[in-house]
Motif scaffolding. Structure first.
Motif, mmCIF file in Angstrom:
data_model
loop_
_atom_site.group_PDB
_atom_site.id
_atom_site.type_symbol
_atom_site.label_atom_id
_atom_site.label_comp_id
_atom_site.label_asym_id
_atom_site.label_seq_id
_atom_site.Cartn_x
_atom_site.Cartn_y
_atom_site.Cartn_z
ATOM 1 N N ARG A 232 6.268 -8.122 -0.880
ATOM 2 C CA ARG A 232 7.622 -8.586 -0.634
ATOM 3 C C ARG A 232 7.661 -9.269 0.727
ATOM 4 O O ARG A 232 7.144 -8.724 1.706
ATOM 5 C CB ARG A 232 8.616 -7.433 -0.648
ATOM 6 N N ARG A 234 8.753 -10.353 4.240
ATOM 7 C CA ARG A 234 9.573 -9.727 5.285
ATOM 8 C C ARG A 234 10.106 -10.755 6.267
ATOM 9 O O ARG A 234 11.019 -10.466 7.031
ATOM 10 C CB ARG A 234 8.764 -8.658 6.033
ATOM 11 N N ILE A 246 4.771 -7.505 3.053
ATOM 12 C CA ILE A 246 4.299 -6.123 3.001
ATOM 13 C C ILE A 246 3.956 -5.765 1.550
ATOM 14 O O ILE A 246 4.658 -6.199 0.625
ATOM 15 C CB ILE A 246 5.377 -5.177 3.600
ATOM 16 N N THR A 247 2.859 -5.035 1.374
ATOM 17 C CA THR A 247 2.487 -4.639 0.011
ATOM 18 C C THR A 247 3.468 -3.591 -0.497
ATOM 19 O O THR A 247 3.883 -2.695 0.234
ATOM 20 C CB THR A 247 1.063 -4.058 -0.054
ATOM 21 N N VAL A 248 3.844 -3.735 -1.768
ATOM 22 C CA VAL A 248 4.759 -2.791 -2.405
ATOM 23 C C VAL A 248 4.177 -2.405 -3.763
ATOM 24 O O VAL A 248 3.210 -3.020 -4.245
ATOM 25 C CB VAL A 248 6.169 -3.418 -2.620
ATOM 26 N N HIS A 249 4.741 -1.375 -4.364
ATOM 27 C CA HIS A 249 4.431 -1.123 -5.778
ATOM 28 C C HIS A 249 5.746 -1.155 -6.540
ATOM 29 O O HIS A 249 6.551 -0.239 -6.453
ATOM 30 C CB HIS A 249 3.719 0.215 -5.996
ATOM 31 N N ASP A 250 5.925 -2.232 -7.276
ATOM 32 C CA ASP A 250 7.158 -2.443 -8.017
ATOM 33 C C ASP A 250 6.794 -2.453 -9.508
ATOM 34 O O ASP A 250 6.292 -3.445 -10.036
ATOM 35 C CB ASP A 250 7.772 -3.781 -7.568
ATOM 36 N N VAL A 326 0.366 0.770 -0.540
ATOM 37 C CA VAL A 326 1.663 0.171 -0.241
ATOM 38 C C VAL A 326 1.933 0.304 1.256
ATOM 39 O O VAL A 326 1.432 1.212 1.916
ATOM 40 C CB VAL A 326 2.811 0.821 -1.045
ATOM 41 N N GLY A 327 2.689 -0.642 1.772
ATOM 42 C CA GLY A 327 3.072 -0.568 3.182
ATOM 43 C C GLY A 327 2.100 -1.246 4.123
ATOM 44 O O GLY A 327 2.165 -1.029 5.324
ATOM 45 N N PHE B 35 10.108 4.146 4.938
ATOM 46 C CA PHE B 35 9.590 2.992 4.196
ATOM 47 C C PHE B 35 9.834 3.195 2.704
ATOM 48 O O PHE B 35 9.585 4.275 2.168
ATOM 49 C CB PHE B 35 8.089 2.832 4.466
ATOM 50 N N ASP B 36 10.328 2.137 2.070
ATOM 51 C CA ASP B 36 10.528 2.172 0.624
ATOM 52 C C ASP B 36 9.364 1.425 -0.036
ATOM 53 O O ASP B 36 9.279 0.204 0.075
ATOM 54 C CB ASP B 36 11.867 1.499 0.259
ATOM 55 N N PRO B 37 8.453 2.132 -0.721
ATOM 56 C CA PRO B 37 7.258 1.477 -1.278
ATOM 57 C C PRO B 37 7.560 0.562 -2.452
ATOM 58 O O PRO B 37 6.719 -0.234 -2.844
ATOM 59 C CB PRO B 37 6.386 2.655 -1.736
ATOM 60 N N MET B 38 8.771 0.656 -3.004
ATOM 61 C CA MET B 38 9.076 -0.188 -4.156
ATOM 62 C C MET B 38 9.588 -1.560 -3.731
ATOM 63 O O MET B 38 9.186 -2.576 -4.276
ATOM 64 C CB MET B 38 10.127 0.512 -5.034
ATOM 65 N N ASN B 39 10.440 -1.583 -2.725
ATOM 66 C CA ASN B 39 11.004 -2.892 -2.357
ATOM 67 C C ASN B 39 10.567 -3.384 -0.976
ATOM 68 O O ASN B 39 10.960 -4.472 -0.562
ATOM 69 C CB ASN B 39 12.541 -2.861 -2.453
ATOM 70 N N GLY B 40 9.753 -2.586 -0.264
ATOM 71 C CA GLY B 40 9.208 -3.034 1.010
ATOM 72 C C GLY B 40 10.153 -2.927 2.189
ATOM 73 O O GLY B 40 9.803 -3.291 3.307
#
Lengths: 357, 96
Positions: A232, A234, A246-250, A326-327, B35-40
């Protein structure tokens, strides 16, 4: 037949442009390759402008060559690749710019005959993801896109609200460029600006309010999506390109991307750009037929997708592609590449910076 | 009308029923970094905000959550009610 290890190959990479507001993916792809374990191969940077920094960045590329602009025609491109091949002995070519993919598909038999391998989508796959056809195709497989219409006359914007097209609207070129218009004046200005550069028609979409989420991976041509990394943004540049991410898991994004790759049987690298609206629904914005400029984030997370591409082309077992943490953040920065007058002169006059021993 | 009144009177109950699952995915650091790992999204909270988030991740019993905050922090019931409403409104922006 003896198959060479991927860390000993000569690899040509295009997209060596890197203007800070909209960098090409080439230098990031080259960095992923350069940092492969025990890399002893060669990286050839290919660009279209004498000021593309990757052509001169000796830490990433062993040599740099200019290619003719797509408008010069495919035979010019083939002749240039043949010349470069004679000098460099390229094993694999990784095209990194949208505008050149179709020419590479058209020429792939001739390029293969030169001894150069590429992992490309088919022409049908590429054209299905074209902005003017994407809408129809993805809706058939249950993936949403922002409501869209094709506009050929700027008068549309004066009374579009009466036809259900309320502002703000997204005004897009059929190949590239887009902007948000909040009133008819802005929309008409965008219409003419984009049409002047990218031609007609112009696409108009309803604006989706929410977050943009991106995914990159490799399609194996059988419907599987490998090594996915989700990011996502930033911070963005004036052109809307990621300046930090930033890496995310969606899970929702992954599901939609898998649906697309399965339906397309996509072959090669891709980037899926989607909007997640405030209700949690996903809307496909674009499928890019190449690695994104943020591909080094994938490598930094243990998912070196450019290396996986080499392994697929060499028909070798894929090295492990780790599930990204993630993160993990990337923050882009601009750096000066110092170029000697001799190299600049050579690139200007002959279009090449050959490897120096 | 009754339903609206009920929602307005119990903002935290309403918030937890809507966002309880989203709260569970948040990574909380003792420093107050979230930190929200789903939406960053990332944001920071103060010690009482962090404690409230931890409690909200564990349970949905609003009265128990309030009881624990009142026990551990020097805050009046009225102030807690007001802070909780404000805090949950701020959180909604990040949990989209």
């Amino acid at each position: 037949m003896l198959v060479r290890e991927v860390n000993q190959l000569s690899i040509a990479v295009t997209g060596m442009n890197a203007r800070a507001d909209n960098p090409g993916p080439g230098m990031a792809v080259a960095r992923c390759l350069r940092e492969m374990a025990n890399f002893q191969g060669k990286i050839i940077g290919l660009g279209y402008d004498v000021l593309d920094p990757g052509l001169f960045q000796t830490e990433l590329t062993d040599a740099g060559y200019l290619l003719p602009y797509p408008s010069a025609g495919e035979q010019e491109l083939l002749a240039r690749l043949q010349y470069i091949q004679e000098k460099e002995g390229i094993d694999i070519l990784i095209p990194c710019l949208d505008a050149e993919i179709l020419s590479m598909i058209h020429l792939q038999d001739e390029i293969a005959a030169l001894g150069i391998k590429m992992l490309l989508p088919t022409k049908d796959q590429l054209q299905l993801r074209n902005k003017d056809r994407l809408h129809e195709f993805v809706n058939e497989i249950g993936v949403k896109t922002p409501e869209q219409t094709v506009v050929t006359n700027s008068r549309f914007f004066n009374d579009c609200t009466k036809k259900g097209w309320s502002y703000p609207l997204v005004v897009k070129g059929q190949f590239y460029d887009a902007g948000i218009a909040y009133n008819p004046e802005q929309a008409i200005a965008l219409f003419h600006k984009i049409a002047a550069v990218w031609g007609m028609p112009i696409l108009v979409q309803k604006l989706i309010e929410g977050d943009e989420v991106n995914l990159t991976g490799l399609g194996d041509g059988k419907g599987n999506l490998l090594g996915t990394v989700m990011m996502r943004k930033r911070a963005i540049t004036d052109k809307g390109k990621a300046w930090a991410g930033i890496t995310v898991h969606d899970g929702g994004l992954l599901k939609e991307a898998e649906k697309l790759v399965q339906a397309l049987k996509w072959r090669g690298p891709l980037e899926v750009e989607m909007m997640r609206d405030n209700q949690g629904d996903y809307y496909l914005i674009e499928i890019n037929p190449r690695f994104p400029a943020w591909i080094y984030l994938a490598k930094a997370n243990g998912s070196n997708l450019p290396r996986a591409l080499l392994e697929m082309l060499q028909q070798q077992p894929l090295s492990e592609l780790e599930t990204p943490k993630v993160g993990t953040l990337f923050i882009r920065y601009a750096q000066d590449v110092i170029v000697s007058l001799a190299d600049f002169e050579a690139m200007t006059m002959t279009g090449e910076r050959a490897k120096q021993d | 009308m009754n339903a609206n009144k009920k929602t307005a009177e119990k903002p935290l109950d309403n918030f937890l029923s809507l966002y309880g699952d989203s709260l569970k995915r948040l990574a909380l650091n003792d420093s107050g970094f979230v930190f929200d790992p789903m939406n960053g999204h990332s944001f920071t909270v103060n010690p009482s905000g962090l404690e409230l988030l931890k409690l909200m991740q564990k349970q949905k019993d609003v009265e128990l959550i309030k009881h624990q905050i009142l026990r551990d922090f020097d805050v009046s019931t009225e102030m807690l009610e007001r802070d909780v409403v404000e805090f949950s409104e701020q959180l909604k922006r990040y949990l989209k």
